[in-house]
Write a protein that holds these residues in place. Structure first.
Motif, short mmCIF file in Angstrom:
data_model
loop_
_atom_site.label_atom_id
_atom_site.label_comp_id
_atom_site.label_asym_id
_atom_site.label_seq_id
_atom_site.Cartn_x
_atom_site.Cartn_y
_atom_site.Cartn_z
N TRP A 1 5.56 -8.78 4.72
CA TRP A 1 5.57 -7.32 4.93
C TRP A 1 4.61 -6.98 6.05
N SER A 2 5.13 -6.32 7.07
CA SER A 2 4.33 -5.99 8.25
C SER A 2 3.31 -4.90 7.92
N GLY A 3 2.04 -5.16 8.28
CA GLY A 3 0.99 -4.19 8.04
C GLY A 3 0.53 -4.12 6.60
N GLY A 4 0.80 -5.17 5.81
CA GLY A 4 0.43 -5.16 4.40
C GLY A 4 -0.97 -5.69 4.15
N ALA B 1 4.81 -1.26 8.18
CA ALA B 1 6.19 -1.09 7.72
C ALA B 1 6.32 0.07 6.75
N SER B 2 5.33 0.26 5.89
CA SER B 2 5.40 1.35 4.91
C SER B 2 5.46 2.70 5.60
N LYS B 3 4.63 2.88 6.61
CA LYS B 3 4.64 4.15 7.35
C LYS B 3 5.96 4.32 8.11
N MET B 4 6.45 3.24 8.72
CA MET B 4 7.71 3.33 9.45
C MET B 4 8.85 3.75 8.54
N LEU B 5 8.86 3.22 7.33
CA LEU B 5 9.91 3.58 6.38
C LEU B 5 9.84 5.05 6.02
N ARG C 1 0.83 -1.22 0.00
CA ARG C 1 0.00 0.00 0.00
C ARG C 1 0.86 1.26 0.00
N MET C 2 2.06 1.15 -0.51
CA MET C 2 2.98 2.28 -0.46
C MET C 2 2.49 3.46 -1.29
N ASN C 3 1.81 3.20 -2.39
CA ASN C 3 1.37 4.32 -3.23
C ASN C 3 0.35 5.21 -2.53
N ARG C 4 -0.47 4.63 -1.67
CA ARG C 4 -1.44 5.44 -0.93
C ARG C 4 -0.73 6.40 0.02
#
Length: 414
Positions: free
Chosen positions: A383-386, A400-404, A168-171
């Protein structure tokens, strides 16, 4: 005299038998170990380099009237319902039926990078990639400097689009104003889309490293990108490749993110790759980083965030422990580096918003956090939280996306 000779021979025979028995047991054990190693090597070779199994053809039945009858659907065993497993690609469970959600509103562009052939040579391999550009108008700072760029490298058995959807990185990128680049390993290069992190030539900056860097340069030239805010991250084999790219081109990146990745600088063959995944690489731990620093005496430092599931049996947590040491070494952190620790509790099991407990360690030099280490309890190789409807994703937080992106926001290349 004859009796004495017979007695001596009998004693000698007994002594030889006593010596032979332990040796025989040792040889049998060695043979068993050799056969087990051979089976492991064969299995890993099939996974890494074997062809993708073809889909079975369904034979069309014809009834007595001559009309084609629909074949009766046959239930597949559970083992066939999963994709063929490769290193760094072990789904937690069969993915659930997906609920289609509207894609982010930005542009989703497909392109490729093809290096110019050298004089007298045929064109080389090209690298496909996807690029997300947010619809949201850039801020005043972004209008003057360009958008930050995040490079995301998928794992084995994943495509770039699956990786984008699962994380969900694009969001998040839409809200934060990031452009996101997803290089995709070609099936011609690897039948399982694995990045070859274990290859020695690749670790030294060759192979796919040049193609990925070329794609980044191409995107930065075609779009308004802030060259001081380019970040790279990945999962599994993608994490291993992201680490290699960043170590060989540190001036290009402001920070690095590794999720469930192998330690750098070892492997070099199939058995070695499997050994790294399971046991790390203590023998090459410091030497691999020292070789990087010897090639680049003016290495500028590389802020890094490491995420690891403590229940990961594919790339075991020993790899993260050794990656911490490599990051401390490559960033030349002093002995009195400030390390802060905190533990964040998990959520109630079975709730709408599940969450794993995790520990967070920050390594701070001056006012800058050069290393952040997240250890997530109960998280397997995912992937955590995916989006758990896709393989290789765990819906439970932390995200993980937010943490990054939170970590990357504090770093820019000077």
């Amino acid at each position: 005299m004859h009796r004495d000779e017979l007695a001596g021979r009998s004693t000698t025979t007994a002594a030889l038998q006593a010596m032979v028995k332990p040796a025989t047991k040792w040889l049998r054990g060695l043979l068993r170990a050799g056969k087990a190693q051979q089976r492991t090597a064969t299995k890993l070779a099939k996974v890494l380099f074997g062809p993708v199994p073809a889909k079975p053809r369904v034979r069309k039945a014809v009834n007595k009237t001559g009309a084609k009858a629909r074949p009766t659907p046959r239930a597949r065993p559970a083992s066939d319902a999963l994709p063929s497993l490769a290193p760094f690609a072990t789904p937690l469970s069969p993915p659930r039926v997906r609920k289609r959600t509207a894609p982010p509103p930005g542009k989703w562009l497909a392109a490729h990078y093809a290096p110019l052939p050298e004089l007298g040579q045929l064109p080389g391999r090209r690298l496909p990639y996807f690029l997300y550009l947010p619809e949201k108008a850039p801020s005043a700072a972004m209008r003057s400097r360009g958008r930050p760029l995040l490079v995301m490298l998928h794992g084995c058995e994943q495509s770039a689009t699956q990786f984008a959807e699962g994380t969900r990185m694009n969001r998040l990128a839409e809200r934060k104003g990031y452009a996101v680049l997803y290089p995709q390993q070609s099936l011609r290069s690897h039948a399982r889309r694995c990045w070859k992190w274990y290859d020695k030539l690749t670790q030294e900056g060759g192979g796919d490293v040049r193609l990925i860097v070329g794609a980044i340069e191409q995107v930065a030239a075609r779009h308004a990108i802030d060259r001081a805010r380019i970040y790279i991250c990945g999962i599994s084999a993608g994490a291993g490749m992201a680490h290699i790219v960043a170590l060989n081109h540190p001036h290009l990146f402001a920070a690095l993110g590794l999720h469930s990745g192998p330690v750098f600088g070892a492997g070099h063959n199939l058995i070695g790759a499997l050994g790294v995944m399971q046991h790390g690489a203590a023998a090459r731990l410091d030497a691999a980083i020292d070789e990087v620093l010897a090639r680049q005496p003016a290495f500028p430092g590389l802020p890094t965030i490491l995420l690891q599931g403590l229940a990961d049996k594919v790339v075991r947590p020993i790899n993260q422990t050794q990656l911490v040491r490599q990051s401390v070494r490559v960033n030349r952190m002093p002995a009195d580096t400030l390390v802060t620790a905190q533990r964040l509790p998990g959520g109630a099991a079975g709730g709408r918003n599940p969450a794993h407990a995790y520990a967070l360690h920050d390594y701070q030099v001056g006012k800058q956090v050069l290393l952040r280490v997240a250890q997530v309890e109960h998280l397997e190789h995912a992937w955590s939280g995916g989006d758990a409807s896709l393989p290789f994703n765990d819906k439970a937080r932390p995200d993980a996306s937010k943490m990054l992106l939170d970590f990357f926001a504090g770093h820019r290349r000077r």
